[in-house]
Design a protein around this motif. Structure first.
Motif, PDB file in Angstrom:
ATOM      1  N   GLY A  56     -15.518 -13.716  36.454  1.00 19.88           N
ATOM      2  CA  GLY A  56     -16.194 -13.089  37.594  1.00 19.88           C
ATOM      3  C   GLY A  56     -15.332 -12.039  38.253  1.00 19.88           C
ATOM      4  N   LEU A  57     -14.062 -12.340  38.446  1.00 19.60           N
ATOM      5  CA  LEU A  57     -13.146 -11.358  39.036  1.00 19.60           C
ATOM      6  C   LEU A  57     -12.969 -10.153  38.127  1.00 19.60           C
ATOM      7  CD1 LEU A  57     -10.396 -13.656  40.596  1.00 19.60           C
ATOM      8  CD2 LEU A  57     -12.043 -12.213  41.799  1.00 19.60           C
ATOM      9  N   ALA A  58     -12.861 -10.396  36.847  1.00 23.50           N
ATOM     10  CA  ALA A  58     -12.723  -9.285  35.898  1.00 23.50           C
ATOM     11  C   ALA A  58     -13.947  -8.381  35.962  1.00 23.50           C
ATOM     12  CB  ALA A  58     -12.519  -9.817  34.484  1.00 23.50           C
ATOM     13  N   LEU A  59     -15.128  -8.979  36.057  1.00 16.38           N
ATOM     14  CA  LEU A  59     -16.346  -8.179  36.147  1.00 16.38           C
ATOM     15  C   LEU A  59     -16.384  -7.368  37.434  1.00 16.38           C
ATOM     16  CD1 LEU A  59     -19.025 -10.706  34.861  1.00 16.38           C
ATOM     17  CD2 LEU A  59     -18.256  -8.632  33.717  1.00 16.38           C
ATOM     18  N   LEU A  60     -15.964  -7.985  38.524  1.00 15.94           N
ATOM     19  CA  LEU A  60     -16.000  -7.298  39.808  1.00 15.94           C
ATOM     20  C   LEU A  60     -14.972  -6.173  39.890  1.00 15.94           C
ATOM     21  CD1 LEU A  60     -16.517 -10.312  42.202  1.00 15.94           C
ATOM     22  CD2 LEU A  60     -18.187  -8.563  41.592  1.00 15.94           C
ATOM     23  N   LEU A  61     -13.868  -6.327  39.205  1.00 20.52           N
ATOM     24  CA  LEU A  61     -12.797  -5.341  39.291  1.00 20.52           C
ATOM     25  C   LEU A  61     -12.855  -4.293  38.187  1.00 20.52           C
ATOM     26  CD1 LEU A  61      -9.895  -7.775  40.223  1.00 20.52           C
ATOM     27  CD2 LEU A  61     -11.186  -6.275  41.753  1.00 20.52           C
ATOM     28  N   ALA A  62     -13.732  -4.479  37.214  1.00 19.17           N
ATOM     29  CA  ALA A  62     -13.830  -3.537  36.087  1.00 19.17           C
ATOM     30  C   ALA A  62     -14.500  -2.236  36.545  1.00 19.17           C
ATOM     31  CB  ALA A  62     -14.634  -4.162  34.955  1.00 19.17           C
ATOM     32  N   PRO A  63     -14.023  -1.113  36.042  1.00 15.70           N
ATOM     33  CA  PRO A  63     -14.632   0.171  36.424  1.00 15.70           C
ATOM     34  C   PRO A  63     -15.923   0.436  35.635  1.00 15.70           C
ATOM     35  CG  PRO A  63     -12.785   0.549  34.959  1.00 15.70           C
ATOM     36  CD  PRO A  63     -12.844  -0.933  35.210  1.00 15.70           C
ATOM     37  N   GLN A  64     -17.053   0.055  36.223  1.00 13.24           N
ATOM     38  CA  GLN A  64     -18.353   0.288  35.605  1.00 13.24           C
ATOM     39  C   GLN A  64     -19.400   0.372  36.707  1.00 13.24           C
ATOM     40  OE1 GLN A  64     -19.138  -2.971  33.007  1.00 13.24           O
ATOM     41  NE2 GLN A  64     -18.722  -4.503  34.538  1.00 13.24           N
ATOM     42  N   SER A  65     -20.605   0.687  36.344  1.00 10.40           N
ATOM     43  CA  SER A  65     -21.659   0.850  37.347  1.00 10.40           C
ATOM     44  C   SER A  65     -21.981  -0.488  38.015  1.00 10.40           C
ATOM     45  CB  SER A  65     -22.922   1.408  36.695  1.00 10.40           C
ATOM     46  OG  SER A  65     -23.547   0.420  35.896  1.00 10.40           O
ATOM     47  N   GLY A  66     -22.445  -0.396  39.253  1.00  8.79           N
ATOM     48  CA  GLY A  66     -22.818  -1.593  40.000  1.00  8.79           C
ATOM     49  C   GLY A  66     -23.962  -2.345  39.349  1.00  8.79           C
ATOM     50  N   LYS A  67     -24.932  -1.614  38.815  1.00 12.89           N
ATOM     51  CA  LYS A  67     -26.080  -2.247  38.167  1.00 12.89           C
ATOM     52  C   LYS A  67     -25.625  -3.074  36.967  1.00 12.89           C
ATOM     53  CE  LYS A  67     -30.558  -1.253  36.096  1.00 12.89           C
ATOM     54  NZ  LYS A  67     -31.526  -0.224  35.726  1.00 12.89           N
ATOM     55  N   ARG A  68     -24.747  -2.509  36.165  1.00 14.26           N
ATOM     56  CA  ARG A  68     -24.249  -3.226  34.983  1.00 14.26           C
ATOM     57  C   ARG A  68     -23.433  -4.458  35.408  1.00 14.26           C
ATOM     58  NH1 ARG A  68     -20.055  -1.384  30.374  1.00 14.26           N
ATOM     59  NH2 ARG A  68     -20.522  -3.057  28.936  1.00 14.26           N
ATOM     60  N   THR A  69     -22.608  -4.308  36.429  1.00 13.64           N
ATOM     61  CA  THR A  69     -21.802  -5.431  36.922  1.00 13.64           C
ATOM     62  C   THR A  69     -22.703  -6.548  37.427  1.00 13.64           C
ATOM     63  OG1 THR A  69     -19.982  -3.969  37.514  1.00 13.64           O
ATOM     64  CG2 THR A  69     -20.022  -6.120  38.569  1.00 13.64           C
ATOM     65  N   ARG A  70     -23.729  -6.213  38.201  1.00 15.48           N
ATOM     66  CA  ARG A  70     -24.655  -7.233  38.713  1.00 15.48           C
ATOM     67  C   ARG A  70     -25.358  -7.960  37.569  1.00 15.48           C
ATOM     68  NH1 ARG A  70     -25.278  -3.133  42.409  1.00 15.48           N
ATOM     69  NH2 ARG A  70     -27.150  -2.316  41.394  1.00 15.48           N
ATOM     70  N   GLN A  71     -25.730  -7.231  36.524  1.00 13.31           N
ATOM     71  CA  GLN A  71     -26.379  -7.860  35.380  1.00 13.31           C
ATOM     72  C   GLN A  71     -25.427  -8.808  34.655  1.00 13.31           C
ATOM     73  OE1 GLN A  71     -29.710  -7.739  34.440  1.00 13.31           O
ATOM     74  NE2 GLN A  71     -28.986  -9.450  33.205  1.00 13.31           N
ATOM     75  N   GLN A  72     -24.174  -8.398  34.507  1.00 15.47           N
ATOM     76  CA  GLN A  72     -23.188  -9.259  33.847  1.00 15.47           C
ATOM     77  C   GLN A  72     -22.945 -10.524  34.670  1.00 15.47           C
ATOM     78  OE1 GLN A  72     -19.910  -6.492  33.233  1.00 15.47           O
ATOM     79  NE2 GLN A  72     -20.380  -6.424  31.041  1.00 15.47           N
ATOM     80  N   ILE A  73     -22.894 -10.378  35.994  1.00 22.38           N
ATOM     81  CA  ILE A  73     -22.701 -11.551  36.849  1.00 22.38           C
ATOM     82  C   ILE A  73     -23.907 -12.481  36.738  1.00 22.38           C
ATOM     83  CG2 ILE A  73     -22.517 -12.330  39.247  1.00 22.38           C
ATOM     84  CD1 ILE A  73     -20.813  -9.784  39.739  1.00 22.38           C
TER      85      ILE A  73
END
Length: 65
Positions: free
Chosen positions: A25-42
């Motif tokens: 979860g932390l890796a996803l939140l700190l990774a440089p990518q779009s917010g939409k993609r991060t929310r989907q991964q979470i």
């Protein structure tokens, strides 16, 4: 006060899974990518964890009964 060997093993597995989930979860939140993609991964990770917890609960329930 002391737990059995099986309970200890389960505790270790649960701790590892929770630690992995928090780290992912932390890796996803700190990774440089779009917010939409991060929310989907979470959301995907949360669904996977829910499925794992359900399976683990069913297995424990089966052993207790």
């Amino acid at each position: 006060m002391f737990c059995s060997h099986d309970e200890h093993n389960r505790s270790v597995v649960v701790a590892l899974v929770v630690g992995a989930a928090v780290g992912a979860g932390l890796a996803l939140l700190l990774a440089p990518q779009s917010g939409k993609r991060t929310r989907q991964q979470i959301a995907d990770l949360a669904e996977d964890l829910k499925d794992y917890a359900t399976d683990l609960t069913d297995k424990v329930r089966a052993k207790v009964v």
